[in-house]
Each structure stands twice: as structure tokens, then as C-alpha cells.
Design a protein around this motif. Structure first.
Motif: not given
Length: 846
Positions: A96-105
Motif C-alpha cells: 500500500p502507498g505509505n511513506a514508511a515503505i522503501p521507494a525501490d529495491v
């Protein structure tokens, strides 16, 4: 009948905010079935109304426990190439779209490389009184208040809920739990002896009504309204094993429409203990620490938003990537990417199939079905729930009540008694009398051996006489104890036992099935198996059970669809009814023509030894004795193949030719902690024609349910599959998942240390809480995990609209799929996996 209508209420509709919080806390506890019919249960059952990811946040915040693997597990999977960049990228797309999730691999891999650090400004939590006191007194030599409290409550629960293990019964068991506990505490000085001043007076001053007592305590210790449900849940979580067992009692009563408030009363007991500890401390240090905790609790976050905990977001991302890696392997198998593109078919003889064999959908059956198809070319195997569509209460001979041989989501619709085939009424009475006499003698002898007066003199006088028995048990030549299903019966009688289908009144209630009930059930069973035409001459209906020794959780290896019992009774009943000439005439009138020379055989597949025992062989028509002899040969060869496949995971070290003897020996070994692997490794549920998976080695990891939607007018069978077998398979999967990711919390610990308590469950050691879930030895072989922590992947071949309609009409099913407690896939008419379920009835093309 849908699953949500079967979930019992904890309380009547709440009239106050407090009652609502109590009901919510109790509902979060998953039930724990007792040892006599131990079945797999989703330990997160009370959280399926919220997402898998949100529940990980809730449990970290409220109970400070993890339901994901440690980060080192995902690092190792990445280093070993199990997780690739492609899998991480796919997980990022699904996240889900969330600022806590890393942007890329790259950023995700960098985050995984770091060890998570506990942060002072992390999400607000709910602390218990005992926990705060333990924190303030860190470093002293006193035992943990939490551990002491849990031990005392567990000791009392073991005596109160005991079902016959205790030699001396608690005298107040006729009272409700809260009343009985308060009465017991009037005389119990343990707490005061260990420093809890005025414990008895504090408890005596609490209200006699448990809800009022909880309300008084909540107000006295100042729990803010925002945190009440979480605090009450955390209180129950501290005694989660006993809370789970009482939740089972509430669940069971709810199935029959009976209200049960015992879990609320157990909550009152736990809250009272905390309150007594609270009353001990009036000093400024404790008051300040507690006030700070309550201020924090008043600002609890929304667990659905993971931005407050980026470390959790990283762990969830790699759990998704790990599951994606396994999904791609399974999808490749189902697509037969390593085989010819045409559907795989074993050689088939012209004319009718030589054999049709129906097995339970249990993952262990998948191994045996492949073996049987290999040795009996042209034969057809069928997957169906192991109770074979007969929700019965089965009463063994000599007993007044029996067990429910059906999924725990259902209540028995029929009562079947056991009889001695070929015996007259007088002969049955003689058998019952002799069994009763032997049982009484055995009970008296056991009481003598365990008596406080005679136990020591007994050992001195008789100890050496038990040497042959000890040697026999150690060598697997004898059983450690008699089989409770047949104890007190002669061997000749045991071989004649079977179900009585004729209607009669026993103990004031009707047993058996009427002619109309037999007809209706026969039609439902045949349509449920998609077995309505092209009948073979012999059709095997194989239930399943296990053979183990000295195993408290033995029933957990039996058939979950039969409520933790073997499938023998269900298979024999189904065969008897389908062989009934009147039933065959009836189903012919409903469009199902069973040839006159077709015969159904009830059988039992022993999943520990992979032996199959066929019942009522003497009833097989003489014209089919040749086919029966040929079937015996097929089954013998299939059993050998299945044993060799399973032997790879059993660490057998004898020569290859001795595998059969070794497997049989393990089933009798009282020291064997891994007689078989049960359902370890389960990861998929497939409802489709067998042709879609025929010839594919699924490794004993898939539940296989035969289903042909083109024969399912109105999609009634599909609804049954999705609301019962699919849900039960999810329960099994999540029990194994919980026992793997955090065995201390959702498992049963070390099997070697188990002590049976009250015949209900086990303790790990001699104290502590009742254990739930599976022993560590059930998911780990001592060197590596034998069960991978994966959520269930469900594949259904049916029109998308039909699947979606069932999802949206049944809340429990929608909760499972919308909240990602399982992954749902749809197969098209060619057997290709074409769509993946998203949520709210929406699908994504694969």
C-alpha cells in the motif's frame, strides 16, 4: 450454512462502552480445542476483521509479540537466492502507498541489512500493572510478578477445569469461575506469602458480578476509554492458553445457542490479580510511571497506518517477497512450464476406470494419490472433505455420548451409534458389561498406583514386574497405554465394530438416518465430489487417521474435517449408504445413475504408516473379489512409494530396503517426537478437476478438492467449498504459520517438556500458561524449518462472477481474502491461472 452465522456471541449486545470493550477483547482470543479432539485453529481468528499487516502492528503494540519471522530469516533467504530482486519489486508493487515503505529495491535491501532498533518515540503501547512493576524492580532477585501471576492463575484453572486427571477434585467446581475463584481465594495464602499484602481482603471486597468487578478495576486504575479494549485484550493475552481453552467452551456452547460468560469471568480473575498488585504500591515512583503509561495509552495509533513504524513496513515487505517467490514456483508447476503444453494424462485402459478412490483433501493425501495413480494406470483419485459430507456425532460402543465427526464450524446433524456386527442384542449387552467391568478394574488399579498411601510401596513391591512392559514399549512391541477407542474389548470384538445406521431411540434421543435423510445425503455427497457419472466397479472412500504412541496431541494428526477424530466412521457410513439399493433407486430419480455392479468400500488411510485398511471386506460381492484382490496389490505398492517419498524428510538412516519397517516402528515408538510431519509445509488449496494437477508433484503441500463448476448448477457446491473446506484449510495454514513464526506465543514449545494438565492441554515444564498450537518439533527438524511461513494460496476454477458473489455474501470469507489472510487465484476453463483477487470483488489479470 455460512461460517459467520456459526460464530458464537461472547455477550449479549453491549449496553455500555465497557461491555463493548470486554466483548471486543474476548472476541480477539482464538479457541483452543482440548486434547481429545485437538484441531487446528487460526490463532489470529479474532483479528480477521482487520488486515494481516494491521494485525502485525496491533500485536507488536498491544502484546509486544511478533507474527513475522526475524529479519535474519529474510536476509538468509535473500543471500540464498530464494528471494530475488524481482520478488522484492513485485512486493513493492503490491504494497500500500505509505511513506514508511522503501521507494525501490535497493533501498529495501539496505533497510533489510539493518537491525531494527527499538525507538523511544515508537507507537504508543498498553502496559499492564505487572509489567510496570517488573520494569521498576528490574535487577532484583524476586520472581517476575507477571510470571508469578500467570503461574497462580494457571494452577487454579488446571484444578477448576480438570476433566478427570486430578485424583482430588476442587470442591467449588459447581460454581461459576468468578464465584469459585473468589471462594478459593478466601483460603489461599500463596499471594500473601509471596508479598502481595491483603490479597484475600482485596479480592473479597470486589463485586460478586464479574462485569461490575472489571468496571470497578478499570476505573480505579484509570485506563482511558481509548485503551480499554486493548488493555483487556492484553490482560487475557497474559493467560492466552487458558483464555483460549475457555474461549473454546464459549464457542462450543454458542454453536448450540447457549450463552456462556466464562471467558468474561476469567478476564475478571486476571484483572483482579492486576488490581491486587496495583494496591501494593502507593509510592511516587510507581504512581508516576503508571500515570505516564496511561497518558500514552490515551493516544493509541491506528494500526492500519504503518507510517509510525517503518521497521515493521520493511519486515512486511520481505514477508510478501518471500511468499511471492514460492507463488511463482507453484504457478510454474501448475502451468507445466517444464512439461509438454498439453494436459498430462496417465495411460488409461479402454472402457470404465479400473478404480476411483476418494481421499480427504488433507495435504498428506496428495502424496498417496500420486502414488496410487502411478501404480494403477487409468484410475481416478478424488479429493473431498474427510467427513464425506456426514456431520455426525459418533457414539462408541459402551459410551453415552460421543464426539462430533465434522468440521468445528458445523454442529452434528445426525447421531450414529457403534455396534458389534453380527451380534444379537444379548451378545452386545454381554460385550458392554465385560468392557465396563474391565474399565472399572483398570481405573481402580490406576487409583491404587497413584494413591498417596500406596504409591511408594507399590513401586517397591511391583517395580521389577514392569520390566517386560518397559522393554516392550521401548522396542515398539507394545503400546504404552491402551487405545481409548477400543480399551476393554477383545480383539475379535474390535474387528466386528461398525456404525449402526438404522433409526432407533438410544438414551432418549433418535439415532441413525431415515430413508429420506440417506437419500438426501447421498446425493449431496456425490454432487459435492463431482462424481455423478462414469462410475468404476470399485470406489474407495478413504478417511484418514494416525498411529502414534505417547503423543498428547495425537488427535491433531487425525482428520480435522472429522473434528479431530479419524475418518473411519464417516467413510464407512458413506459407503454403507451408497451401497444401499433403495438409495441408488432414489438418486437415479435425481439424475445420478450408479451401475448395479459398482461397490463402495469404506477405508482408513493411516497417515503415519501410509497403510490403508479396507473395512467390511466380507460384504463385497463375489463378482468383485478379483478386483478387490487387484486393489490390495495396488494399495500395497502405493503405500511403499508414499513411504519412500516421506522418508526423505524423516531422517531415516537404515538401508533403503528397510524403510517400510522403520516407518512402522516410528508409529509405535513412545520416544519418537516426529512420527510424521502432519500438515507441515502446507501452502496451497486447489478446487478444480483433478486433470488440472494430475501428474504434477506438489510435494504434499497442497489441499486438493475435486470441483467441476460445469456440474454445479447454482454454484451451491462452490459456496460450500469456500465457506467450509477453504476456511478450515486457512485455519490449518495459519496455525502452522503462527507456530513457526513465534512458537513461544502461538506454539506449544518443546514436546519433550510437555506435561498433560487436566487431560485438556499441555504445559511446557511444570508451570506457566497452557500451551496452544504445535510443538517446535512439528515444524522444525532440529536443523531447519520443515514448514515455511506462508499464507495459504487458494486456486479455484470457476467463473469470476460466481466466486465474487460468494465472497461478498459471506463476511468471514470476505475478511479472509480482502484482508490478505490468504491469497486467492482463479483458473480459467483451460486450467490456466488467469486472475488474482484484489479486494471488494475486484480481480487483477495475471
Amino acid at each position: 450454512m455460512t461460517t459467520e452465522t456459526l460464530a458464537p456471541e461472547i455477550l449479549a449486545p453491549a449496553s455500555t462502552a465497557l461491555e463493548s470493550a470486554i466483548a471486543e477483547a474476548c472476541q480477539r482470543i482464538a479457541p483452543l480445542w482440548p486434547l481429545k479432539h485437538f484441531v487446528a485453529v487460526n490463532p489470529f481468528l479474532g483479528f480477521t476483521g482487520q488486515s494481516f499487516s494491521a494485525t502485525t502492528a496491533t500485536l507488536r503494540r498491544v502484546a509486544k509479540v511478533d507474527m513475522l519471522m526475524p529479519r535474519s530469516f529474510y536476509r538468509e533467504a535473500l543471500a540464498d537466492g530464494i528471494i530475488s530482486d524481482d520478488h522484492i519489486a513485485a512486493a513493492l508493487v503490491r504494497a500500500p502507498g505509505n511513506a514508511a515503505i522503501p521507494a525501490d529495491v535497493a533501498l529495501a535491501k539496505a533497510a533489510l541489512a539493518r537491525d531494527p532498533v527499538a525507538r523511544a518515540n515508537g507507537p504508543a503501547v498498553v502496559a499492564t500493572i505487572a509489567e510496570v512493576l517488573d520494569r521498576l524492580s528490574a535487577g532484583d532477585r524476586q520472581a517476575s510478578r507477571t510470571a508469578f501471576m500467570v503461574d497462580e492463575i494457571s494452577r487454579w484453572c488446571a484444578a477448576y477445569f480438570d476433566e478427570g486427571q486430578a485424583s482430588w477434585q476442587m470442591p467449588v467446581r459447581h460454581m461459576s469461575p468468578w464465584a469459585a475463584w473468589r471462594e478459593t481465594m478466601r483460603h489461599d495464602r500463596n499471594a500473601e506469602a509471596l508479598g502481595v499484602k491483603d490479597f484475600r481482603r482485596i479480592i473479597a471486597d470486589l463485586p460478586a458480578d464479574p462485569v461490575a468487578a472489571i468496571g470497578l478495576i478499570v476505573e480505579a486504575i484509570g485506563i482511558p476509554p481509548r485503551a480499554q479494549a486493548d488493555y483487556l485484550h492484553r490482560a487475557l493475552f497474559d493467560i492466552g492458553g487458558w483464555a483460549a481453552y475457555v474461549r473454546y467452551l464459549v464457542w462450543d456452547n454458542g454453536l448450540y445457542g447457549r450463552q456462556d460468560t466464562r471467558l468474561v469471568e476469567l478476564l475478571a480473575i486476571r484483572m483482579a490479580w492486576g488490581y491486587a498488585l496495583f494496591c501494593q504500591r502507593k509510592d511516587a515512583a510507581f504512581q508516576a510511571a503508571w500515570a505516564a503509561e496511561m497518558r500514552q495509552a490515551a493516544e493509541l495509533p491506528d494500526d492500519a497506518g504503518l507510517s509510525a513504524d517503518p521497521e515493521l513496513a520493511v519486515d512486511l515487505l520481505f514477508q510478501e517477497a518471500y511468499e511471492n517467490a514460492w507463488q511463482r514456483q507453484l504457478l510454474a508447476k501448475l502451468a507445466r512450464e517444464d512439461q509438454a503444453p498439453q494436459p498430462f494424462q496417465l495411460p488409461r485402459a479402454p472402457g470404465r476406470k479400473p478404480l476411483q478412490a476418494a481421499f480427504c483433501i488433507d495435504v498428506r493425501s496428495e502424496v498417496y494419490r500420486r502414488a496410487l495413480e502411478q501404480v494403477a494406470p487409468g484410475s481416478e483419485t478424488i479429493g473431498f472433505a474427510g467427513f464425506f459430507g456426514y456431520p455426525i456425532e459418533y457414539i462408541p460402543i459402551g459410551r453415552e455420548t460421543g464426539g462430533a465427526h465434522c468440521p468445528v464450524l458445523l454442529t452434528p446433524a445426525f447421531t450414529i451409534t457403534e455396534m458389534v456386527n453380527g451380534a444379537s442384542a444379548d451378545e452386545e449387552i454381554e460385550v458392554l458389561g465385560l468392557r465396563l467391568l474391565r474399565r472399572r478394574a483398570t481405573k481402580a488399579w490406576k487409583s491404587f498406583k497413584q494413591s498417596a498411601v500406596s504409591s511408594f510401596s507399590f513401586v517397591e513391591a511391583m517395580g521389577l514386574a514392569f520390566a517386560p512392559k518397559l522393554v516392550g514399549d521401548a522396542l515398539g512391541l507394545t503400546r504404552t497405554v491402551s487405545d481409548p477407542n477400543t480399551d476393554g474389548l477383545d480383539g475379535a470384538v474390535i474387528g466386528k465394530l461398525g456404525p449402526r445406521l438404522d433409526c432407533q431411540v438410544v438414551g432418549g434421543r433418535m439415532t441413525g438416518l431415515t430413508a429420506q435423510q440417506r437419500l438426501n445425503q447421498a446425493e449431496a455427497v456425490l454432487r459435492g465430489m463431482s462424481l455423478t457419472r462414469d462410475f468404476a466397479r470399485l470406489i474407495l472412500l478413504a478417511g484418514h487417521g494416525s498411529t502414534t504412541a505417547n503423543n498428547p496431541h495425537a488427535s491433531g494428526l487425525d482428520c480435522g474435517a472429522c473434528g479431530g477424530h479419524t475418518g473411519e466412521a464417516s467413510a464407512r457410513i458413506a459407503a454403507d449408504i451408497l451401497n444401499d439399493p433403495a438409495v441408488r433407486i432414489g438418486v437415479r430419480g435425481r439424475g445420478i445413475t450408479i451401475p448395479d455392479d459398482t461397490w463402495f468400500l469404506g477405508a482408513l488411510h493411516d497417515t503415519t504408516t501410509d497403510q490403508i485398511n479396507i473395512f467390511d471386506r466380507d460384504r463385497v460381492p463375489a463378482a468383485l473379489r478379483g478386483e478387490l484382490f487387484e486393489l490390495d496389490g495396488w494399495l500395497d505398492r502405493a503405500s511403499r512409494l508414499a513411504r519412500r517419498e516421506r522418508a526423505r524428510f524423516l531422517a531415516l538412516d537404515e538401508p533403503q530396503g528397510d524403510i517400510d519397517a522403520q516407518v512402522l516402528r516410528r508409529s509405535r515408538d513412545w520416544a519418537q517426537v516426529r512420527p510424521e510431519w502432519g500438515l507441515a509445509g502446507n501452502g496451497a488449496f486447489i478446487a478444480a478437476p483433478r486433470a488440472r494437477t494430475l501428474g504434477i508433484d506438489l510435494g504434499g503441500r497442497s489441499f486438493l478438492h475435486n470441483y467441476d463448476w460445469k456440474q454445479d448448477e447454482g454454484f451451491g457446491v462452490l459456496k460450500l467449498i469456500m465457506t467450509a473446506p477453504m476456511v478450515v484449510a486457512s485455519w490449518i495454514n495459519l496455525q502452522y504459520y503462527g507456530s513457526t513464526v513465534n512458537n513461544r506465543v502461538w506454539g506449544a514449545g518443546n514436546k519433550v517438556l510437555h506435561n498433560v494438565v487436566g487431560t485438556l492441554g499441555v504445559l511446557e515444564g511444570n508451570a506457566g500458561d497452557l500451551k496452544t498450537g504445535l510443538a517446535w518439533q512439528s515444524v522444525h527438524d532440529g536443523e531447519r524449518l520443515m514448514h515455511e511461513p506462508l499464507r495459504l494460496n487458494v486456486f479455484i476454477e470457476a467463473p469470476l462472477a460466481a466466486i465474487s458473489e460468494i465472497i461478498l455474501a459471506h463476511k468471514m470469507v470476505q475478511d479472509l481474502v480482502d484482508n490478505q489472510w490468504l491469497h486467492l487465484w482463479a483458473m480459467d476453463d483451460t486450467g490456466r491461472v488467469a486472475h488474482r483477487y484484489h479486494r471488494d470483488g475486484e480481480w487483477l489479470a495475471v
